[in-house]
Design a protein around this motif. Structure first.
Motif, PDB file in Angstrom:
ATOM      1  N   GLY A   1      68.804 140.672  75.931  1.00 45.37           N
ATOM      2  CA  GLY A   1      68.327 141.543  76.985  1.00 45.37           C
ATOM      3  C   GLY A   1      69.189 141.582  78.219  1.00 45.37           C
ATOM      4  O   GLY A   1      68.758 142.084  79.262  1.00 45.37           O
ATOM      5  N   GLY A   2      70.429 141.110  78.141  1.00 37.03           N
ATOM      6  CA  GLY A   2      71.315 141.108  79.297  1.00 37.03           C
ATOM      7  C   GLY A   2      71.787 142.502  79.666  1.00 37.03           C
ATOM      8  O   GLY A   2      71.846 143.406  78.822  1.00 37.03           O
ATOM      9  N   ALA A   3      72.164 142.667  80.924  1.00 33.45           N
ATOM     10  CA  ALA A   3      72.559 143.982  81.427  1.00 33.45           C
ATOM     11  C   ALA A   3      73.841 144.499  80.784  1.00 33.45           C
ATOM     12  O   ALA A   3      74.055 145.721  80.708  1.00 33.45           O
ATOM     13  CB  ALA A   3      72.736 143.918  82.944  1.00 33.45           C
ATOM     14  N   ALA A   4      74.709 143.620  80.295  1.00 33.88           N
ATOM     15  CA  ALA A   4      75.994 144.052  79.749  1.00 33.88           C
ATOM     16  C   ALA A   4      75.950 144.408  78.268  1.00 33.88           C
ATOM     17  O   ALA A   4      76.945 144.891  77.711  1.00 33.88           O
ATOM     18  CB  ALA A   4      77.041 142.967  79.982  1.00 33.88           C
ATOM     19  N   ILE A   5      74.825 144.184  77.599  1.00 34.29           N
ATOM     20  CA  ILE A   5      74.720 144.517  76.186  1.00 34.29           C
ATOM     21  C   ILE A   5      74.886 146.028  76.004  1.00 34.29           C
ATOM     22  O   ILE A   5      74.277 146.838  76.720  1.00 34.29           O
ATOM     23  CB  ILE A   5      73.360 144.071  75.606  1.00 34.29           C
ATOM     24  CG1 ILE A   5      73.225 142.542  75.676  1.00 34.29           C
ATOM     25  CG2 ILE A   5      73.191 144.557  74.168  1.00 34.29           C
ATOM     26  CD1 ILE A   5      74.150 141.780  74.755  1.00 34.29           C
ATOM     27  N   ASN A   6      75.707 146.418  75.038  1.00 35.50           N
ATOM     28  CA  ASN A   6      75.995 147.828  74.770  1.00 35.50           C
ATOM     29  C   ASN A   6      74.924 148.398  73.839  1.00 35.50           C
ATOM     30  O   ASN A   6      75.135 148.544  72.636  1.00 35.50           O
ATOM     31  CB  ASN A   6      77.389 147.963  74.156  1.00 35.50           C
ATOM     32  CG  ASN A   6      77.769 149.405  73.878  1.00 35.50           C
ATOM     33  OD1 ASN A   6      77.100 150.343  74.298  1.00 35.50           O
ATOM     34  ND2 ASN A   6      78.873 149.580  73.151  1.00 35.50           N
ATOM     35  N   LEU A   7      73.756 148.732  74.392  1.00 30.24           N
ATOM     36  CA  LEU A   7      72.646 149.198  73.559  1.00 30.24           C
ATOM     37  C   LEU A   7      72.985 150.460  72.803  1.00 30.24           C
ATOM     38  O   LEU A   7      72.628 150.618  71.636  1.00 30.24           O
ATOM     39  CB  LEU A   7      71.399 149.435  74.418  1.00 30.24           C
ATOM     40  CG  LEU A   7      70.538 148.241  74.798  1.00 30.24           C
ATOM     41  CD1 LEU A   7      69.273 148.712  75.491  1.00 30.24           C
ATOM     42  CD2 LEU A   7      70.190 147.394  73.592  1.00 30.24           C
TER      43      LEU A   7
ATOM     44  N   ALA B   1      66.973 141.649  81.650  1.00 26.52           N
ATOM     45  CA  ALA B   1      67.637 142.225  82.822  1.00 26.52           C
ATOM     46  C   ALA B   1      66.804 143.365  83.405  1.00 26.52           C
ATOM     47  O   ALA B   1      66.670 143.478  84.628  1.00 26.52           O
ATOM     48  CB  ALA B   1      69.033 142.717  82.458  1.00 26.52           C
ATOM     49  N   VAL B   2      66.237 144.206  82.539  1.00 25.08           N
ATOM     50  CA  VAL B   2      65.378 145.300  83.003  1.00 25.08           C
ATOM     51  C   VAL B   2      64.122 144.737  83.663  1.00 25.08           C
ATOM     52  O   VAL B   2      63.676 145.209  84.714  1.00 25.08           O
ATOM     53  CB  VAL B   2      65.011 146.232  81.831  1.00 25.08           C
ATOM     54  CG1 VAL B   2      64.031 147.313  82.287  1.00 25.08           C
ATOM     55  CG2 VAL B   2      66.259 146.878  81.242  1.00 25.08           C
ATOM     56  N   ARG B   3      63.538 143.702  83.050  1.00 25.63           N
ATOM     57  CA  ARG B   3      62.360 143.051  83.630  1.00 25.63           C
ATOM     58  C   ARG B   3      62.655 142.525  85.028  1.00 25.63           C
ATOM     59  O   ARG B   3      61.877 142.737  85.967  1.00 25.63           O
ATOM     60  CB  ARG B   3      61.908 141.919  82.720  1.00 25.63           C
ATOM     61  CG  ARG B   3      60.718 141.114  83.243  1.00 25.63           C
ATOM     62  CD  ARG B   3      60.686 139.731  82.593  1.00 25.63           C
ATOM     63  NE  ARG B   3      61.860 138.942  82.957  1.00 25.63           N
ATOM     64  CZ  ARG B   3      62.310 137.906  82.255  1.00 25.63           C
ATOM     65  NH1 ARG B   3      61.688 137.533  81.144  1.00 25.63           N
ATOM     66  NH2 ARG B   3      63.378 137.242  82.656  1.00 25.63           N
ATOM     67  N   ASN B   4      63.788 141.837  85.172  1.00 25.76           N
ATOM     68  CA  ASN B   4      64.125 141.261  86.462  1.00 25.76           C
ATOM     69  C   ASN B   4      64.385 142.333  87.516  1.00 25.76           C
ATOM     70  O   ASN B   4      64.015 142.166  88.689  1.00 25.76           O
ATOM     71  CB  ASN B   4      65.336 140.343  86.320  1.00 25.76           C
ATOM     72  CG  ASN B   4      65.043 139.102  85.501  1.00 25.76           C
ATOM     73  OD1 ASN B   4      63.887 138.784  85.220  1.00 25.76           O
ATOM     74  ND2 ASN B   4      66.083 138.403  85.090  1.00 25.76           N
ATOM     75  N   GLN B   5      65.030 143.440  87.105  1.00 29.37           N
ATOM     76  CA  GLN B   5      65.276 144.533  88.042  1.00 29.37           C
ATOM     77  C   GLN B   5      63.965 145.166  88.498  1.00 29.37           C
ATOM     78  O   GLN B   5      63.773 145.425  89.693  1.00 29.37           O
ATOM     79  CB  GLN B   5      66.167 145.594  87.386  1.00 29.37           C
ATOM     80  CG  GLN B   5      66.471 146.798  88.260  1.00 29.37           C
ATOM     81  CD  GLN B   5      67.242 146.441  89.515  1.00 29.37           C
ATOM     82  OE1 GLN B   5      68.060 145.524  89.504  1.00 29.37           O
ATOM     83  NE2 GLN B   5      66.988 147.159  90.603  1.00 29.37           N
ATOM     84  N   LEU B   6      63.056 145.387  87.561  1.00 24.64           N
ATOM     85  CA  LEU B   6      61.746 145.925  87.931  1.00 24.64           C
ATOM     86  C   LEU B   6      60.994 144.977  88.859  1.00 24.64           C
ATOM     87  O   LEU B   6      60.345 145.415  89.818  1.00 24.64           O
ATOM     88  CB  LEU B   6      60.913 146.177  86.670  1.00 24.64           C
ATOM     89  CG  LEU B   6      61.150 147.474  85.922  1.00 24.64           C
ATOM     90  CD1 LEU B   6      60.363 147.470  84.606  1.00 24.64           C
ATOM     91  CD2 LEU B   6      60.753 148.686  86.763  1.00 24.64           C
ATOM     92  N   ALA B   7      61.091 143.687  88.581  1.00 26.98           N
ATOM     93  CA  ALA B   7      60.422 142.710  89.434  1.00 26.98           C
ATOM     94  C   ALA B   7      60.946 142.795  90.861  1.00 26.98           C
ATOM     95  O   ALA B   7      60.163 142.759  91.823  1.00 26.98           O
ATOM     96  CB  ALA B   7      60.619 141.304  88.864  1.00 26.98           C
ATOM     97  N   ARG B   8      62.258 142.923  91.010  1.00 24.00           N
ATOM     98  CA  ARG B   8      62.827 143.042  92.358  1.00 24.00           C
ATOM     99  C   ARG B   8      62.336 144.308  93.047  1.00 24.00           C
ATOM    100  O   ARG B   8      61.975 144.292  94.233  1.00 24.00           O
ATOM    101  CB  ARG B   8      64.361 143.034  92.279  1.00 24.00           C
ATOM    102  CG  ARG B   8      64.959 141.670  91.961  1.00 24.00           C
ATOM    103  CD  ARG B   8      66.456 141.665  92.142  1.00 24.00           C
ATOM    104  NE  ARG B   8      67.137 142.494  91.176  1.00 24.00           N
ATOM    105  CZ  ARG B   8      67.576 142.075  89.989  1.00 24.00           C
ATOM    106  NH1 ARG B   8      67.368 140.806  89.626  1.00 24.00           N
ATOM    107  NH2 ARG B   8      68.197 142.888  89.163  1.00 24.00           N
ATOM    108  N   GLU B   9      62.331 145.413  92.304  1.00 24.50           N
ATOM    109  CA  GLU B   9      61.913 146.680  92.898  1.00 24.50           C
ATOM    110  C   GLU B   9      60.441 146.662  93.295  1.00 24.50           C
ATOM    111  O   GLU B   9      60.049 147.324  94.270  1.00 24.50           O
ATOM    112  CB  GLU B   9      62.187 147.815  91.914  1.00 24.50           C
ATOM    113  CG  GLU B   9      63.675 148.071  91.686  1.00 24.50           C
ATOM    114  CD  GLU B   9      63.936 149.091  90.593  1.00 24.50           C
ATOM    115  OE1 GLU B   9      62.952 149.580  89.979  1.00 24.50           O
ATOM    116  OE2 GLU B   9      65.124 149.414  90.344  1.00 24.50           O
TER     117      GLU B   9
END
Length: 274
Positions: free
Chosen positions: A13-19, A41-49
């Motif tokens: 789930g890291g931000a650099a993974i080429n989905l 990474a998406v979870r953590n970004q949402l948590a910050r927002e």
């Protein structure tokens, strides 16, 4: 690169993974496939927002995990089951892969057992923290086999279901081990934000290209925190009958094909059975 047996692909789930690259590469892999999708990474970004804390706790045994209260379960729904899962399904379908996005709740796909509590130490005192997390214990393999037989590629995300059908956070490595136990995949691939297992994360030349299952068990005793939890689950894969696992870089093009060709860290039973 082609393959005829079942392949389970755990996508970190890291931000650099080429989905998008993973989705396009899935179209080049023959045979049935199951994707287990991360989204930290998406979870953590949402948590910050949203101004919410992602709290981690370390058990007395040295395992580190995310503390999963009601707010964390909401974040998991938004990030794992929502944004990341549906983006992956969209990219898969654009690439010609007939993907269907599911959580462990759907159809009772992944049934879990709620943890009794996390034994930890807070301000020097031993205590037990209870949250909405648990271990996967069974798979609705009939549902998965039906989807695979009909040509679908399941894209699976947490949460899983507890004994009463309520959502639980769980570790994707444990889910992969359970899926393999139920379905006996020919190949298991894990895509991460590194070339593979590294002897030293600060040294690009320290890639461990080959390990036996026995050597993997020895690695587990040398690490702590989330890495120890991960290696415990990887060792369970081999206890459940896996004979080959590849941990490879998910950041570049054709990451699955490169992994199946042996790039990254290849872990095998030597000699078989493990």
């Amino acid at each position: 690169m082609t393959n005829t047996g079942l392949t389970i692909i755990k996508v970190g789930g890291g931000a650099a993974i080429n989905l998008q690259g993973v989705a396009e590469d899935l179209a080049q892999i023959d045979g049935p496939k199951i994707v287990v999708l991360g989204a930290n990474a998406v979870r953590n970004q949402l948590a910050r927002e949203l101004g919410r804390e992602v709290r981690t706790v370390t058990s007395l045994s040295g395992h580190t995990s995310v503390f999963s209260d009601e707010h964390m379960i909401d974040l998991i729904f938004m990030s794992y089951a929502g944004l990341q899962n549906k983006k992956m399904v969209s990219w898969c379908r654009q690439a010609g892969v007939n993907a269907v996005g599911l959580t462990g709740l759907d159809g009772g796909l992944i049934q879990g057992r709620r943890n009794r509590g996390i034994k930890t130490r807070v301000d020097g005192k031993k205590m037990v923290l209870r949250d909405h997390s648990g271990k996967p214990v069974s798979v609705n393999d009939q549902l998965l086999r039906t989807l695979l037989k009909d040509g679908y590629t399941p894209v699976l995300s947490i949460p899983i279901a507890d004994e009463d059908g309520r959502p639980l956070n769980s570790e994707n490595d444990d889910i992969v081990a359970l899926l393999h136990q139920s379905l006996q995949a020919q190949n298991v691939v894990q895509l991460i934000e590194a070339p593979g297992l590294m002897g030293d994360m600060d040294d690009p030349g320290s890639l461990v290209s080959r390990l036996s299952a026995e050597e993997l068990r020895q690695w587990e005793t040398r690490v702590e925190g989330r890495m120890r939890r991960k290696l415990t689950a990887l060792n369970r894969l081999f206890e459940n009958g896996a004979t080959r696992l590849v941990i490879a870089d998910g950041r570049g093009p054709q990451p699955i094909s490169h992994a199946l060709a042996g790039e990254g860290t290849v872990i095998e039973c030597q000699p078989q059975p493990c």
